[in-house]
Design an enzyme around this catalytic site. Structure first.
Site, PDB file in Angstrom:
ATOM      1  N   ARG A  11       0.813  -1.647  -3.057  1.00 17.98           N
ATOM      2  CA  ARG A  11      -0.207  -0.652  -3.445  1.00 17.98           C
ATOM      3  C   ARG A  11      -1.205  -1.299  -4.409  1.00 17.98           C
ATOM      4  O   ARG A  11      -2.397  -1.073  -4.344  1.00 17.98           O
ATOM      5  CB  ARG A  11       0.455   0.565  -4.075  1.00 17.98           C
ATOM      6  CG  ARG A  11       0.972   1.609  -3.085  1.00 17.98           C
ATOM      7  CD  ARG A  11       1.774   1.013  -1.972  1.00 17.98           C
ATOM      8  NE  ARG A  11       2.314   1.929  -1.025  1.00 17.98           N
ATOM      9  CZ  ARG A  11       3.581   2.395  -1.039  1.00 17.98           C
ATOM     10  NH1 ARG A  11       4.435   2.008  -1.959  1.00 17.98           N
ATOM     11  NH2 ARG A  11       3.980   3.214  -0.103  1.00 17.98           N
ATOM     12  N   ASP A  50       3.845  -3.152   2.849  1.00 19.22           N
ATOM     13  CA  ASP A  50       3.767  -1.693   2.985  1.00 19.22           C
ATOM     14  C   ASP A  50       2.468  -1.353   3.710  1.00 19.22           C
ATOM     15  O   ASP A  50       1.683  -2.240   4.044  1.00 19.22           O
ATOM     16  CB  ASP A  50       3.840  -1.001   1.604  1.00 19.22           C
ATOM     17  CG  ASP A  50       4.600   0.318   1.701  1.00 19.22           C
ATOM     18  OD1 ASP A  50       4.156   1.192   2.471  1.00 19.22           O
ATOM     19  OD2 ASP A  50       5.630   0.467   1.024  1.00 19.22           O
ATOM     20  N   HIS A  55       6.016   2.214   7.208  1.00 15.22           N
ATOM     21  CA  HIS A  55       5.270   1.546   6.125  1.00 15.22           C
ATOM     22  C   HIS A  55       4.740   0.203   6.645  1.00 15.22           C
ATOM     23  O   HIS A  55       4.848  -0.816   5.971  1.00 15.22           O
ATOM     24  CB  HIS A  55       6.170   1.327   4.904  1.00 15.22           C
ATOM     25  CG  HIS A  55       6.501   2.609   4.188  1.00 15.22           C
ATOM     26  ND1 HIS A  55       5.677   3.177   3.254  1.00 15.22           N
ATOM     27  CD2 HIS A  55       7.562   3.445   4.295  1.00 15.22           C
ATOM     28  CE1 HIS A  55       6.220   4.303   2.796  1.00 15.22           C
ATOM     29  NE2 HIS A  55       7.360   4.493   3.418  1.00 15.22           N
ATOM     30  N   ASP A  75      12.687   3.426   5.111  1.00 19.35           N
ATOM     31  CA  ASP A  75      12.380   4.729   4.511  1.00 19.35           C
ATOM     32  C   ASP A  75      11.187   5.381   5.184  1.00 19.35           C
ATOM     33  O   ASP A  75      10.343   4.710   5.763  1.00 19.35           O
ATOM     34  CB  ASP A  75      12.091   4.560   3.013  1.00 19.35           C
ATOM     35  CG  ASP A  75      10.948   3.576   2.754  1.00 19.35           C
ATOM     36  OD1 ASP A  75      10.826   2.586   3.511  1.00 19.35           O
ATOM     37  OD2 ASP A  75      10.181   3.793   1.814  1.00 19.35           O
ATOM     38  N   GLU A  76      11.138   6.707   5.081  1.00 19.87           N
ATOM     39  CA  GLU A  76       9.954   7.495   5.439  1.00 19.87           C
ATOM     40  C   GLU A  76       9.325   7.027   6.756  1.00 19.87           C
ATOM     41  O   GLU A  76       8.208   6.528   6.773  1.00 19.87           O
ATOM     42  CB  GLU A  76       8.930   7.422   4.306  1.00 19.87           C
ATOM     43  CG  GLU A  76       9.492   7.944   2.992  1.00 19.87           C
ATOM     44  CD  GLU A  76       8.541   7.781   1.819  1.00 19.87           C
ATOM     45  OE1 GLU A  76       8.419   8.722   1.049  1.00 19.87           O
ATOM     46  OE2 GLU A  76       7.943   6.695   1.676  1.00 19.87           O
ATOM     47  N   TYR A  92      12.951   6.022 -11.132  1.00 23.57           N
ATOM     48  CA  TYR A  92      11.576   5.699 -10.720  1.00 23.57           C
ATOM     49  C   TYR A  92      10.707   5.622 -11.973  1.00 23.57           C
ATOM     50  O   TYR A  92      10.256   6.615 -12.512  1.00 23.57           O
ATOM     51  CB  TYR A  92      11.063   6.726  -9.710  1.00 23.57           C
ATOM     52  CG  TYR A  92      11.381   6.342  -8.276  1.00 23.57           C
ATOM     53  CD1 TYR A  92      12.542   5.634  -7.963  1.00 23.57           C
ATOM     54  CD2 TYR A  92      10.520   6.649  -7.232  1.00 23.57           C
ATOM     55  CE1 TYR A  92      12.832   5.253  -6.667  1.00 23.57           C
ATOM     56  CE2 TYR A  92      10.808   6.278  -5.917  1.00 23.57           C
ATOM     57  CZ  TYR A  92      11.962   5.578  -5.650  1.00 23.57           C
ATOM     58  OH  TYR A  92      12.245   5.201  -4.360  1.00 23.57           O
ATOM     59  N   PHE A  93      10.472   4.401 -12.391  1.00 26.27           N
ATOM     60  CA  PHE A  93       9.763   4.213 -13.653  1.00 26.27           C
ATOM     61  C   PHE A  93       8.251   4.413 -13.515  1.00 26.27           C
ATOM     62  O   PHE A  93       7.521   4.318 -14.501  1.00 26.27           O
ATOM     63  CB  PHE A  93      10.072   2.838 -14.257  1.00 26.27           C
ATOM     64  CG  PHE A  93      11.518   2.683 -14.677  1.00 26.27           C
ATOM     65  CD1 PHE A  93      12.342   3.787 -14.816  1.00 26.27           C
ATOM     66  CD2 PHE A  93      12.044   1.437 -14.939  1.00 26.27           C
ATOM     67  CE1 PHE A  93      13.673   3.653 -15.202  1.00 26.27           C
ATOM     68  CE2 PHE A  93      13.363   1.282 -15.332  1.00 26.27           C
ATOM     69  CZ  PHE A  93      14.182   2.392 -15.456  1.00 26.27           C
ATOM     70  N   THR A 124       3.420   1.405  -7.316  1.00 27.72           N
ATOM     71  CA  THR A 124       2.190   1.137  -8.060  1.00 27.72           C
ATOM     72  C   THR A 124       0.941   1.869  -7.544  1.00 27.72           C
ATOM     73  O   THR A 124      -0.167   1.410  -7.783  1.00 27.72           O
ATOM     74  CB  THR A 124       1.933  -0.391  -8.086  1.00 27.72           C
ATOM     75  OG1 THR A 124       1.828  -0.865  -6.736  1.00 27.72           O
ATOM     76  CG2 THR A 124       3.043  -1.121  -8.795  1.00 27.72           C
ATOM     77  N   GLU A 125       1.153   2.995  -6.890  1.00 30.78           N
ATOM     78  CA  GLU A 125      -0.026   3.744  -6.432  1.00 30.78           C
ATOM     79  C   GLU A 125      -0.993   4.038  -7.576  1.00 30.78           C
ATOM     80  O   GLU A 125      -2.200   3.914  -7.443  1.00 30.78           O
ATOM     81  CB  GLU A 125       0.391   5.084  -5.805  1.00 30.78           C
ATOM     82  CG  GLU A 125       0.992   4.990  -4.423  1.00 30.78           C
ATOM     83  CD  GLU A 125       2.504   4.829  -4.450  1.00 30.78           C
ATOM     84  OE1 GLU A 125       3.056   4.380  -5.473  1.00 30.78           O
ATOM     85  OE2 GLU A 125       3.137   5.155  -3.426  1.00 30.78           O
TER      86      GLU A 125
HETATM   87  C1  ACM Z   1      10.711   5.080  -1.361  1.00 36.11           C
HETATM   88  O1  ACM Z   1      10.422   5.502  -2.498  1.00 36.11           O
HETATM   89  N1  ACM Z   1       9.996   5.451  -0.303  1.00 36.11           N
HETATM   90  C2  ACM Z   1      11.838   4.208  -1.151  1.00 36.11           C
END
Ligand code: ACM
Length: 764
Positions: A172, A201, A262, A325-326, A417-418, A468-469
């Site tokens: 990101r 990604d 992704h 994922d996703e 998730y920091f 890091t979006e």
């Molecule tokens: C994730 O946060 N999509 C692993």
């Protein structure tokens, strides 16, 4: 940022004052993460210019040299390594008598006669030395003046978990290898041993693959809506440099090559790997892309193998993360090749097709002696017995997988998730969302109670993830990461029974000094309480502050910026006149948080207007164009006006993915009146760019970079007041707002909860 001084990792501890050579300097024995057993002993060891290291094998010499180099930078003194095992005043590294030690275990013994660090492995010796260095002081001018006395102590230590990780998304936003090395230095100090490098990604492919040059020529470049690019990738040489740097600090680098979703950065470069023959662009918005790798094409698996083959020459470690994922599976549903494969393999649905896909990927990895990790979504269609799971959506995936005998790394978003906020989002700088204060990380137990006793061993550990979006600067990553990653280091290293949050917070003050020395921009809790920077009142007002964890706050009311000598905030403040209130948090080492500057304003409730004629709802005026600031809206000739009955009905054209069409961008004004129910101070909250009430600019966001509503207050009399809402309905530079409805909320100052400004309150 001065990166030259970054590696001087041991330079910790204590404020700068001259050494008191009459007593040992490490009475407090402050070590983080907290060791398993610490026994203070009588006496002290004197570290002098004559002190030597004793090593009896060549690899422990490498470890000793690593620290000798570091000590040199603070003493200008190069300790030597002796082969005389009887040398006095020595720091002996030995592997003798350690056959029953764990791989990361060490025993550090500091006695008058000498220091001994015992471990079975070089890694254990390395950790023993890290602990030893945390017992040394950092003195004036960044120089340590010898001799110094070090309190005699016996420390026997080993970690609770083998996986103590940190993850960084470089897709990101791209981060330099110097920045990564700087972080590896600090992570090693706190005995973090895995760096999960999220290299690929939808928003960018970031690693050179020689067989597929377009992955970086095309896939590493993201075109922003304003025509600029976000780009960057690591050459294989740079990757080797990072991996070697990490290796010297006993950190394994785990690459992530996210498949089958992704993956649009791959498809932008090689569209033939998709189920369709479309052309693709690297995604320039956050969120999940529906175009994925085609499971029904053999070329996809050949591509994955080719990439893994090149990765395997770069990343010598056993674990590879393959994402999973996703994965939106609509393209697979529409693909004759995928459907044919599904039929041939007797797969029930697309989840099973993903399982088939991941099992093929795992087979490829096993050819290169690699073990696969996948995000917990891959459990949906079933996994092979040897798949390892990284549990992020919650703990459930990890619990299910561990109970079935799979190895698991815990990274549940709500604890790990920091990129989430670590304080009140209304006060903190922009972050992703969520809320994970330091204590939540510290008290997280990676072994949930639902895990059966004999399956607990399958929890390898936990990891802090930084996506890091909303994070495009080095400092922002550091602000999000520290001190939460230090809490996670202790959560994963220290036995549960041995952990106490208050004790950790005390030791954290010494860790802050390490961070300061290394120019880390860590988070300092901000004064919280008031959620807006203007507090209106009529007669008097009480204002209270808190912080997410205990830290001194100081403030001024005379328009000057607070500093260490300012008044200490002890209790609720009361105001009866206009005040420019400035308040900060200040750490023991003198480091200050950002200033909260709050205008406390005595107001006379504004009188309402009388309308001769009124209709329900507001007038909506739209101006087409791309605006990043309200002042840019000049071309009012093109205004289109219509009426709306609810604020929510206002026109929004939020676009996602590649449907983004600049022609739809616009600025919108909502004009009319708001009916205020009774006299008083009112708070308003909105994520729109501007909200004007009674001709006053009450809310002024005025940027496309927004994430949450902002708030402010104004004193109003009962009755109708002019209302204007302005919003810039566009997306700039890859940033998206989460709002696709327009909202305005209000509450009386005495109330806790906001209510919507509904259709009965608005007129034009
Ligand atoms: C994730 O946060 N999509 C692993």
């Amino acid at each position: 940022m001065n990166l030259r001084i970054v590696p001087f990792l041991f330079l910790m501890i204590m404020a700068c004052k001259s050494p008191d050579t009459s007593s040992p300097i490490n009475k407090s024995l402050s070590v983080t993460p907290k060791p398993l057993i610490t026994n203070t002993k009588q006496g002290y060891f004197e570290l002098t210019k004559e002190t030597v290291f004793i090593c009896n094998d060549s690899s422990s010499k490498v470890v000793a040299n690593f620290f000798i180099e570091k000590i040199k930078t603070v003493t200008d003194l190069s300790f030597s390594i002796s082969i005389d095992t009887t040398a006095k005043n020595s720091i002996k590294l030995t592997k003798e008598g350690t056959s029953n030690f764990g791989d990361e275990e060490y025993h550090l013994s500091i006695e008058e006669q000498g220091i001994q660090i015992k471990a079975k492995t070089d890694k254990g010796l390395f950790y023993g030395l890290q602990t030893f260095l945390q017992l040394l002081p950092l003195y004036e001018n960044d120089k340590m003046v010898l001799p110094i006395k070090i309190q005699a102590v016996e420390i026997n230590d080993k970690p609770r978990f083998v996986w103590r990780g940190m993850h960084l998304d470089v897709s990101r936003h791209f981060f330099s290898i110097d920045f990564i090395k700087k972080q590896l230095d600090i992570l090693a100090l706190f005995k973090i041993n895995k760096f999960h490098w999220h290299l690929t990604d939808d928003q960018g492919w970031r690693i050179e693959i020689k067989k597929y040059p377009k992955l970086t020529e095309i896939g590493s470049k993201r075109k922003n809506n304003d025509g600029s690019y976000h780009e960057g990738f690591y050459t294989q040489e740079e990757v080797k440099e990072v991996v070697q740097y990490a290796k010297e600090r006993f950190i394994d680098v785990v690459p992530e090559f996210d498949t089958p979703g992704h993956a649009i950065a791959i498809l932008a470069a090689y569209p033939e790997l998709s189920c369709h023959k479309d052309s693709y662009e690297v995604r320039n918005l956050w969120g999940v892309e529906s175009s994925i790798l085609c499971a029904g094409k053999e070329e996809t698996y050949s591509f994955i193998e080719d990439v893994i083959k090149e990765l395997s020459a770069l990343f010598p470690y056993e674990y590879y993360h393959m994402g999973g994922d996703e994965v939106p599976k609509d393209q697979w549903k529409d693909s004759p090749l995928c459907q044919d494969l599904k039929k041939r393999k007797g797969l029930k649905d697309e989840n099973e097709l993903q399982s088939y896909f991941m099992s093929r990927v795992e087979k490829i990895l096993s050819k290169y002696q690699k073990k696969m990790i996948g995000w917990d979504e891959i459990l949906e269609g079933g996994i092979t017995p040897t798949t390892n799971i990284m549990s992020w959506q919650g703990e459930e995936g990890g619990i299910k997988a561990a109970n079935k005998g799979h190895d698991v790394i815990m990274t549940p978003a709500k604890f790990c998730y920091f990129n989430f906020y670590q304080g009140d989002f209304k006060v903190e700088p922009l972050a992703f969302g969520g809320y994970i204060p330091l204590e939540k990380v510290y008290t997280y137990d990676p072994i949930p109670k639902e895990i059966e006793e004999d399956k607990k061993k399958h929890i390898l550990g936990a990891q802090g993830n930084v996506w890091t979006e909303y994070t495009y600067k080095d400092e922002t990553i550091e602000y999000l990461l520290y001190p939460r990653i230090i809490a996670l280091a202790e959560t994963t290293w220290t036995q549960k029974e041995n952990k106490k949050y208050d004790d950790f917070l005390n030791r954290l003050h010494e860790a802050y000094n390490i961070l300061d020395y290394n120019n880390i921009e860590y988070h300092i809790p901000l004064p919280e309480g008031p959620t807006s920077n203007k507090i209106a009142f009529i007669d008097s007002v009480n204002v209270s502050f808190t912080t997410t964890h205990p830290v001194k706050m100081v403030y001024t009311t005379d328009g000057t910026n607070p500093d260490a000598n300012s008044k200490v905030y002890a209790d609720t403040l009361n105001f009866t006149k206009n005040t420019d209130l400035r308040i900060i948090s200040i750490l023991k080492n003198g480091k200050m948080s950002a200033i909260r500057n709050i205008s406390v304003v005595k107001e006379k409730p504004l009188a309402p207007v009388t309308l001769s004629k009124e209709s329900k709802g507001l007038l909506m005026k739209e101006v087409k164009g791309y605006f990043t600031n309200v002042t840019e809206i000049k071309d009012t000739a093109k205004i289109r006006t219509s009426a709306i009955t609810k604020i929510k009905d206002a026109n929004t054209t939020y676009h996602w993915g590649h449907e983004v069409n600049k022609d739809n961008f616009r600025a919108v004004f909502l004009d009319g009146y708001i009916d205020i129910p009774e006299d008083g101070v009112y708070y308003f909250a909105s994520a729109q760019d501007q909200v004007w009430i009674a001709g006053q600019l009450v809310l002024n966001y005025n940027t496309p970079l927004k994430k949450h509503p902002i708030e402010s207050s104004i004193a109003l009399q009962k009755g109708k007041h002019k209302l204007k809402i302005v919003y810039l309905n566009n997306i700039a530079k890859g940033w998206a707002t989460d709002w696709n409805t327009v909202e305005l909320k209000y509450r009386k100052a005495s109330e806790e909860d906001y209510r919507e400004v509904d259709e009965n309150m608005i007129f034009h």
